[in-house]
Design a protein around this motif. Sequence first.
Motif, PDB file in Angstrom:
ATOM      1  N   GLN A  44       0.831  -1.200   0.000  1.00 16.51           N
ATOM      2  CA  GLN A  44       0.000   0.000   0.000  1.00 16.51           C
ATOM      3  C   GLN A  44       0.873   1.261   0.000  1.00 16.51           C
ATOM      4  O   GLN A  44       0.629   2.198  -0.775  1.00 16.51           O
ATOM      5  CB  GLN A  44      -0.921  -0.004   1.223  1.00 16.51           C
ATOM      6  N   LEU A  45       1.895   1.287   0.838  1.00 15.61           N
ATOM      7  CA  LEU A  45       2.734   2.476   0.922  1.00 15.61           C
ATOM      8  C   LEU A  45       3.611   2.641  -0.312  1.00 15.61           C
ATOM      9  O   LEU A  45       3.906   3.770  -0.725  1.00 15.61           O
ATOM     10  CB  LEU A  45       3.580   2.436   2.193  1.00 15.61           C
ATOM     11  N   LYS A  46       4.006   1.539  -0.914  1.00 13.54           N
ATOM     12  CA  LYS A  46       4.748   1.610  -2.175  1.00 13.54           C
ATOM     13  C   LYS A  46       3.872   2.234  -3.265  1.00 13.54           C
ATOM     14  O   LYS A  46       4.328   3.081  -4.048  1.00 13.54           O
ATOM     15  CB  LYS A  46       5.195   0.204  -2.599  1.00 13.54           C
ATOM     16  N   ALA A  47       2.587   1.847  -3.304  1.00 11.94           N
ATOM     17  CA  ALA A  47       1.667   2.402  -4.296  1.00 11.94           C
ATOM     18  C   ALA A  47       1.407   3.886  -4.040  1.00 11.94           C
ATOM     19  O   ALA A  47       1.307   4.683  -4.985  1.00 11.94           O
ATOM     20  CB  ALA A  47       0.355   1.623  -4.282  1.00 11.94           C
ATOM     21  N   ILE A  48       1.297   4.279  -2.780  1.00 12.31           N
ATOM     22  CA  ILE A  48       1.096   5.693  -2.438  1.00 12.31           C
ATOM     23  C   ILE A  48       2.282   6.522  -2.932  1.00 12.31           C
ATOM     24  O   ILE A  48       2.116   7.604  -3.509  1.00 12.31           O
ATOM     25  CB  ILE A  48       0.882   5.854  -0.923  1.00 12.31           C
ATOM     26  N   ILE A  54       4.155  10.765  -2.430  1.00 11.89           N
ATOM     27  CA  ILE A  54       4.261  11.027  -0.991  1.00 11.89           C
ATOM     28  C   ILE A  54       4.919   9.824  -0.319  1.00 11.89           C
ATOM     29  O   ILE A  54       4.446   8.693  -0.454  1.00 11.89           O
ATOM     30  CB  ILE A  54       2.884  11.287  -0.367  1.00 11.89           C
ATOM     31  N   ALA A  55       6.004  10.071   0.382  1.00 10.46           N
ATOM     32  CA  ALA A  55       6.689   9.002   1.111  1.00 10.46           C
ATOM     33  C   ALA A  55       6.027   8.817   2.472  1.00 10.46           C
ATOM     34  O   ALA A  55       5.852   9.776   3.220  1.00 10.46           O
ATOM     35  CB  ALA A  55       8.160   9.342   1.285  1.00 10.46           C
ATOM     36  N   VAL A  56       5.669   7.580   2.788  1.00 13.48           N
ATOM     37  CA  VAL A  56       5.112   7.240   4.092  1.00 13.48           C
ATOM     38  C   VAL A  56       6.015   6.157   4.683  1.00 13.48           C
ATOM     39  O   VAL A  56       5.964   5.006   4.265  1.00 13.48           O
ATOM     40  CB  VAL A  56       3.663   6.729   3.990  1.00 13.48           C
ATOM     41  N   GLY A 267      -1.461  14.095   4.606  1.00 14.00           N
ATOM     42  CA  GLY A 267      -2.216  13.090   5.346  1.00 14.00           C
ATOM     43  C   GLY A 267      -3.586  12.857   4.729  1.00 14.00           C
ATOM     44  O   GLY A 267      -4.032  11.714   4.591  1.00 14.00           O
ATOM     45  N   LYS A 268      -4.248  13.929   4.338  1.00 17.43           N
ATOM     46  CA  LYS A 268      -5.571  13.797   3.716  1.00 17.43           C
ATOM     47  C   LYS A 268      -5.486  13.040   2.395  1.00 17.43           C
ATOM     48  O   LYS A 268      -6.355  12.215   2.082  1.00 17.43           O
ATOM     49  CB  LYS A 268      -6.184  15.178   3.491  1.00 17.43           C
ATOM     50  N   LYS A 269      -4.427  13.276   1.632  1.00 18.57           N
ATOM     51  CA  LYS A 269      -4.266  12.558   0.358  1.00 18.57           C
ATOM     52  C   LYS A 269      -4.065  11.062   0.597  1.00 18.57           C
ATOM     53  O   LYS A 269      -4.569  10.225  -0.167  1.00 18.57           O
ATOM     54  CB  LYS A 269      -3.086  13.137  -0.416  1.00 18.57           C
ATOM     55  N   VAL A 270      -3.330  10.718   1.652  1.00 17.55           N
ATOM     56  CA  VAL A 270      -3.138   9.301   1.993  1.00 17.55           C
ATOM     57  C   VAL A 270      -4.475   8.667   2.366  1.00 17.55           C
ATOM     58  O   VAL A 270      -4.803   7.553   1.919  1.00 17.55           O
ATOM     59  CB  VAL A 270      -2.116   9.154   3.139  1.00 17.55           C
TER      60      VAL A 270
END
Length: 337
Positions: A44-48, A54-56, A267-270
């Motif tokens: 999921q974070l790789k796709a974001i 955006i790096a999470v 954060g809202k975009k995530v």
Amino acid sequence: MIKPFLFGAAALAIALTTAVTPAAAEPTAICYNCPPEWADWASQLKAIKADLGIAVPFDNKNSGQAMAAMLTEKDKPVADVVYLGGPVGIQAKAAGVVTPYKPAGWAGIPDGMKDADGNWFAIHSGTLGFFVNTEALGGKPVPQSWADLLKPDYSGMVGYLDPTSAAVGYVGAVAVNLALGGDYGSFDKAVDWFKALQKNQPIVPKQTSYARVLSGEIPILIDYDFNAYRAKYTDKAPVAFVIPTEGTVSVPYVMALVKNGPNPENGKKVLDYVLSDKGQTLWANAFMRPVRAEAMPPETAAKFLPAADYARAKPVDMVRMAEAQKGFMDRYQAEVK
């Protein structure tokens, strides 16, 4: 009144040392409790990162440790968003550490799976049962019931996450309590069961233990279906998932926007992304039940246990579960630990 999740010093110490500081100048959102081994947050974070830029960073807290950190950092938050077991999301609202946000996809979330004002909302759910490495059983039969786990045959083989720290641990307590005839007003059944299980020398980690099941170190883990299916179908491990004969529960996991977080727009975009068509399909492909049911591909649904087995799983009352948590934790620490 719902009281915030309580923690010991050890949980707080872990919480305050697991935040990851990303590289400077890169668009970033900090998510508490986004461990790569849990619910396939890695994908999921790789796709974001790929789709939003955006790096999470990964974060290995559990729900309890995330709450401990947010409470400590309340005057100067570090996180932008947080992922929590459903009842802990209710406690986060009560503690004033999250703030309303209704993400894109809000309308597709069923009633009862979101706070009316947007303080928290479900993104997916899981059903609790037994995540079993069949090879690590050494020829013993796969346990089928809560009663089976108390048999001496399984001494040293049963694991569960610490229910005073991890949300999944408390879910296990609720599941066994309801399955054995208890209710949210009395945890006698669960406390008695945990006390009996101590004779079998259970393994009680605080952190996600997916890899320890795959290695055989923990042959039987009380855990969610999505982790077991991932092990079986993605990692090709010798794994079975069991919904105990006495019954169990299904629980949503929720996300929220942290109040006064440092990167609120990111954060809202995530949060928008995890409810998007792609985000929801990624959860489904990792064997979670997406909160938007239409995102579940038929070929993935076919890998789950039959509907007759899932009929033994009941939805939790998240409000009552949250209200009952402190009382159970006090009893567990006094009578079981």
